[in-house]
Design an enzyme around this catalytic site. Structure first.
Site, short mmCIF file in Angstrom:
data_model
loop_
_atom_site.label_atom_id
_atom_site.label_comp_id
_atom_site.label_asym_id
_atom_site.label_seq_id
_atom_site.Cartn_x
_atom_site.Cartn_y
_atom_site.Cartn_z
N HIS A 32 6.67 5.14 10.63
CA HIS A 32 6.21 4.54 9.38
C HIS A 32 6.50 5.51 8.24
O HIS A 32 5.95 6.60 8.19
CB HIS A 32 4.71 4.26 9.48
CG HIS A 32 4.16 3.39 8.39
ND1 HIS A 32 4.85 3.08 7.24
CD2 HIS A 32 2.96 2.76 8.29
CE1 HIS A 32 4.11 2.30 6.48
NE2 HIS A 32 2.96 2.08 7.10
N HIS A 58 6.22 -5.91 8.85
CA HIS A 58 5.65 -4.61 8.53
C HIS A 58 5.38 -3.88 9.84
O HIS A 58 5.66 -2.69 9.94
CB HIS A 58 4.37 -4.78 7.71
CG HIS A 58 3.80 -3.50 7.21
ND1 HIS A 58 4.52 -2.63 6.44
CD2 HIS A 58 2.58 -2.92 7.40
CE1 HIS A 58 3.77 -1.56 6.15
NE2 HIS A 58 2.60 -1.72 6.72
N CYS A 118 1.93 1.97 1.39
CA CYS A 118 2.94 1.49 2.33
C CYS A 118 3.78 0.35 1.76
O CYS A 118 4.81 0.00 2.34
CB CYS A 118 2.27 1.02 3.61
SG CYS A 118 0.95 2.10 4.18
#
Lengths: 367, 406
Positions: free
Chosen positions: B333, B297, B168
C-alpha cells in the site's frame, strides 16, 4: 489566472476561530479599529464550544480540532432545513502539515531511548506502548478535513489541498466549480491550521519568516457556499498567480517573496479597482507591505488581516475572506465590493472578490 | 460533469512508475503480470519488535539516500510519463497526491537528542538545540507541497501546482483535480499522480499502533487469510492532455465522496464508496454493466476488503461481468501514491487488454465474492471501461473511470 471562469456562488453562512474568538461578525470592524492585537497564543476553546468529546479530541491534531469547530459553526449558522442531505454538502479545505500532539511524540521518543541512544527495537515495544494507538490519525493531513466531516455528517465531494496560502484559494475555486457543475448542493470552503506546533514553528524560523516579522498564530475559517441566487453576498472572482520563482525551481522562501510585488501588479491589472474594501493577508511584514502598496490603489479602505490575526497558514486566506464578508454585511451598502489579496509563502498570490447584492434582504442567517 | 462532444477531455498521453518490482512501468507490468510480489522482510532499518516487519520496499533507488525519498521516486516516474507522452506543449499544471515527508532517521535522532536525550523532554533545550539544526534540514523533507513544487519547477509549469493530501486517496484525488483543471481550461496538459515513501520506522510504528498492518507478513487482498496491509513505496504519474495526439484512453469520469461515518472504520454499508463509484460512472456517462475491469482499493485488511467487495456488488449489480484485482498484493500500500498506481493498472487493462492479478490471493473470502484475477494476468479480453478505486482513512473516497478510445 482566473480560476472560477464565470461561476458565482452565494455565501450562505460562515464559521471562524481566530484571535478574535469564535466569531466572524464584527471581525472586520475590530481589525480596522485595531482592537485585535497580534499575538501568538492559542485560540481559547471553552468546553461547550470544543469539537467532539474527549476521546475524539485525542485523535485530532490542533488544526483538525479548529476545523471541526469551524465546520460546526458554519453549519449551525446556516440552519439547514431538516432533512437536508449532508451527503450533498461538499468540503474543500486548505490544510497544513498536521503535527501530532507533542506530548504523544515526546512519549514515543522518550520511551524508545536505551543507554543514551534511540533504540528502534525499544521503539517497537516501549515506544509504541507509550503513544496512543491512533497517533496516525493526528499525523495525516486529510484529517484536518475528515474529523469535522465525520462529526457533522458531511459526505459530499471533497478535497484537502496542502496550503501555505495558495492551496486555500484553490480549495475555494474547487468548491465554486463543484457547485457550478452540480456536484454538490452546498460546499464548505476554507482552511484550518496552526503555526504554533513546535515543528511548524521551527520550519517557519528556518525559512526566515519569523525573522521577517511573521507572527505565528492559529485559526480556522469556513464559508458555506451555495447558489448565488438569493444570496446577500456572492463571490464572483477567484484568481491565483503562481510564484514566478517556482518556474525557476526556486525553493528559497525569502527569495520567492521577491516576486510578489510583480504578481501584485498583475493582480492590479486583472481584478479591476474601485473596491470598497481591500483585505490583505501576507507572510510577515515584507509580504504584507507589497500587498498593501497595491491595495491602497485598488480600494477606498484597506484592512491588514494578518496584522491582527497573525499568520494562520492555511487558514489565513479564509479568515481574510471572512473579514471582507463582515465588512460587506455590516458597514458597506448594497452593491459594495470587496477584494481579498492573500500571499503564500512560496510567493504565490491569490485574489478573491465578493459583492453584496442589492435588493436582497438580510445578511444571511442570524443577521 | 462528463465531457460532452466538443468539450475538453482528459486524454492519457503517457504513464510512468517506479515500483519495488521495476524501475519503470513496463518492467513492473511484466513482473506483476506473472503474479510476482515484492513483499519481503524490511532490511533498511531494524524492525525488531515492530508489529509488522515486512514491506514492499524499493532497493537501490538512485538518489534515494536524499533527505526526501518522495522526490527521488516522483521525479523518476514523472520523467518516464513525460517521455512517453512525447513532452507535450501547452500550459502545464502539476497535481500530486502526497502526504508530509519525513526527515531521515538520522535527523530525527538528532532532534530527539536535542530534546534532552529521551529521559525528559526539555522544551527550552529543544528550542535552542533543535533550531540550530534547522539549516541542515532540507525543507522539502517535511512539506507535502515539495514534490509538486519540484516537478513544477523541473517541467516549467506556470499554471496550477496542487498538492492533494487525502491519505490513501491522495493520488486518485490528484488525478481528479487534474481532470477538472483540464476540463475547466485551467491548463492544457497535466502531470498528475501520487507518491508514497512510507517504508520508514515512523509509519511502521504509526500504522502498527493502529493494528492495520499484517502480523502474518503477507499481502493477500480478498483472501480468507488476510490480516492487514503491507506498507509499500513508489510513485506513479500520468500525463493528461486535452490534445489527444495518439492517446488510446481517457480519464472519462471522476467521483469523490466522504463516508462521514467513523475515523477508523469504513462505513459497513459502504455507502460512501458506492456514491463515489456511481458518481464517477455517471460523470463518464457509463452504465455499470459496461465496466470490464476494476482495480480495487483492496488493502488486504479484513473489514475494508469485505466492505469494498459488497460496495462493488451493489454498484455493478452483483459485480456484473467485471474482473477485479488489487495491485497491493504485489506492491503493498503506497498510501498517498496508491490511487495513482491503481489508475495505471486500470489503464493497462483498457490500453493493452492486460488485467493484472491480485498477488497473494489463493482462496477468496466468501464475503468478497467477485470475479477475481488470480495467479497470472488475464489477457485477450478487450476492456472498454475500467474503474479504479481509492478509499482513505478518515472516509475520503475517490473513484476514476477510464475508457478505451478507438
Amino acid at each position: 489566472m482566473r480560476l472560477n471562469g464565470d461561476a458565482r456562488v452565494g455565501v450562505r453562512a460562515a464559521g471562524a476561530l481566530s484571535r478574535f474568538g469564535l466569531a466572524w461578525r464584527g471581525l472586520g470592524a475590530a481589525l480596522a479599529a485595531g482592537e485585535v492585537s497580534p499575538g501568538s497564543g492559542e485560540v481559547a476553546l471553552a468546553a461547550a464550544d470544543d469539537a467532539g468529546d474527549v476521546k475524539q479530541r485525542r485523535l485530532m491534531s490542533r488544526a483538525a480540532r479548529l476545523g471541526a469547530v469551524a465546520a460546526r459553526l458554519a453549519l449551525r449558522e446556516a440552519e439547514l432545513p431538516v432533512g437536508t442531505a449532508r451527503e450533498d454538502v461538499g468540503t474543500f479545505m486548505g490544510v497544513g502539515a498536521s503535527g501530532g500532539e507533542p506530548a504523544q511524540i515526546e512519549a514515543l521518543v522518550a520511551a524508545s531511548y536505551q543507554d543514551g541512544g534511540f533504540s528502534l527495537a525499544r521503539c517497537g515495544h516501549e515506544g509504541l506502548a507509550a503513544a496512543t494507538p491512533l497517533l496516525a490519525f493526528q499525523l495525516m493531513n486529510n484529517f484536518t478535513l475528515c474529523h469535522g466531516a465525520i462529526l457533522e455528517g458531511v459526505g459530499g465531494v471533497n478535497a484537502a489541498l496542502f496550503s501555505r496560502g495558495a492551496g486555500t484559494v484553490l480549495a475555494l475555486a474547487e468548491a465554486m466549480a463543484a457547485l457550478a457543475h452540480g456536484d454538490c448542493a452546498l460546499a464548505l470552503a476554507g482552511g484550518a491550521d496552526s503555526a504554533l506546533h513546535p515543528a511548524t514553528r521551527a520550519e517557519l524560523e528556518r525559512e526566515g519568516h519569523v525573522a521577517g516579522g511573521l507572527m505565528c498564530a492559529e485559526g480556522a475559517g469556513l464559508l458555506l457556499l451555495g447558489p448565488a441566487t438569493g444570496a446577500r453576498v456572492v463571490i464572483d472572482g477567484c484568481w491565483l498567480w503562481p510564484a514566478a520563482a517556482r518556474a525557476r525551481g526556486e525553493r528559497d522562501a525569502a527569495r520567492a517573496l521577491d516576486g510578489l510585488g510583480d504578481l501584485a501588479l498583475a493582480a492590479e491589472r486583472d481584478v479591476g479597482d474601485g473596491f470598497d474594501v481591500v483585505v490583505v493577508t501576507g507572510w510577515g511584514h515584507a509580504a504584507a507591505d507589497r500587498l498593501l502598496a497595491v491595495a491602497t490603489r485598488l480600494g477606498r479602505r484597506v484592512i491588514d488581516a494578518g496584522a491582527g490575526l497573525g499568520e494562520t497558514l492555511a487558514a489565513a486566506p479564509a479568515l481574510a475572506w471572512l473579514v471582507a464578508l463582515d465588512v460587506l454585511g455590516t458597514t458597506a451598502g448594497d452593491g459594495a465590493r470587496a477584494l481579498v489579496l492573500s500571499a503564500g509563502c512560496d510567493g504565490a498570490l491569490g485574489a478573491v472578490t465578493l459583492q453584496s447584492m442589492a435588493g436582497v434582504a438580510g445578511f444571511m442567517k442570524g443577521a | 460533469m462528463s465531457a460532452a462532444p466538443g468539450e475538453r477531455r482528459a486524454w492519457v498521453r503517457g504513464a510512468g512508475a517506479v515500483t519495488a518490482l521495476g524501475a519503470d512501468w513496463p518492467t513492473s507490468v511484466r513482473a506483476l503480470a506473472e503474479g510476482r510480489s515484492a513483499v519481503a522482510p524490511v532490511t533498511r532499518f531494524d524492525v525488531t519488535g515492530f508489529p509488522s516487519q515486512v514491506a514492499a520496499a524499493i532497493a537501490d533507488l538512485p538518489g534515494g539516500e536524499r533527505e526526501d525519498r518522495r522526490l527521488a521516486l516522483a521525479e523518476r516516474a514523472a520523467a518516464e510519463a513525460w517521455a512517453a507522452a512525447g513532452a507535450p506543449t501547452g500550459r502545464l499544471g502539476v497535481f500530486v497526491g502526497a502526504e508530509s515527508g519525513r526527515a531521515t532517521f538520522a535527523t530525527v535522532l538528532a532532534l530527539s537528542r536535542a530534546a534532552g536525550g529521551g529521559k525528559t523532554f526539555d522544551h527550552a533545550r529543544f528550542g535552542v538545540d533543535a533550531r540550530a539544526l534547522a539549516p541542515s534540514v532540507d525543507a522539502a523533507a517535511v512539506s507535502p507541497g515539495a514534490v509538486a513544487s519540484a516537478l513544477a519547477g523541473r517541467y516549467g509549469a506556470e499554471g496550477a501546482a496542487r498538492t492533494v493530501s487525502l491519505a490513501c486517496a491522495s493520488g486518485s484525488a490528484a488525478v481528479v483535480e487534474a481532470v477538472r483543471a483540464l476540463r475547466q481550461g485551467v491548463c492544457d496538459v497535466a502531470l498528475a499522480g501520487g507518491v508514497g515513501a512510507d517504508v520508514d520506522p515512523f509509519m511502521l510504528a504509526g500504522f502498527g499502533l493502529l493494528g492495520a498492518l499484517t502480523a502474518r507478513g503477507t499481502s493477500c487482498p480478498f483472501d480468507v487469510r488476510r490480516d492487514g496491509f503491507v506498507v509499500g513505496e513508489g510513485a506513479a504519474m500520468v500525463v493528461l492532455a486535452v490534445d489527444r495526439a495518439g492517446a488510446r484512453a481517457e480519464v472519462a469520469g471522476v467521483g469523490r465522496t466522504l463516508d462521514a461515518y467513523h475515523l477508523t472504520a469504513p462505513d459497513p454499508e459502504g455507502n460512501g464508496a458506492v456514491r463515489a463509484m456511481r458518481a464517477a460512472l455517471a460523470d463518464a456517462g457509463v452504465d455499470p454493466g459496461e465496466v470490464g475491469y476494476v482495480q480495487a482499493h483492496g488493502t488486504s485488511t479484513p473489514l475494508n476488503d469485505a466492505v469494498e467487495a459488497a460496495a462493488l456488488q451493489r454498484v455493478l449489480h452483483g459485480a456484473g461481468r467485471a474482473r477485479v484485482s488489487s495491485v497491493k498484493g504485489a506492491l503493498g500500500h503506497w498510501i498517498a501514491g496508491a490511487g495513482a498506481l491503481g489508475l495505471l493498472c486500470a489503464l493497462q487493462a483498457v490500453e493493452h487488454g492486460v488485467m493484472l492479478p491480485t498477488a497473494g490471493l489463493r482462496e477468496p473470502d466468501a464475503r468478497c465474492a467477485l470475479q477475481h484475477v488470480m495467479g497470472e494476468a488475464v489477457r485477450g479480453l478487450p476492456v472498454e471501461i475500467a474503474l479504479a478505486n481509492a478509499f482513505a482513512f478518515g472516509g475520503a473516497n475517490s473513484s476514476l473511470v477510464v475508457r478505451r478510445c478507438a
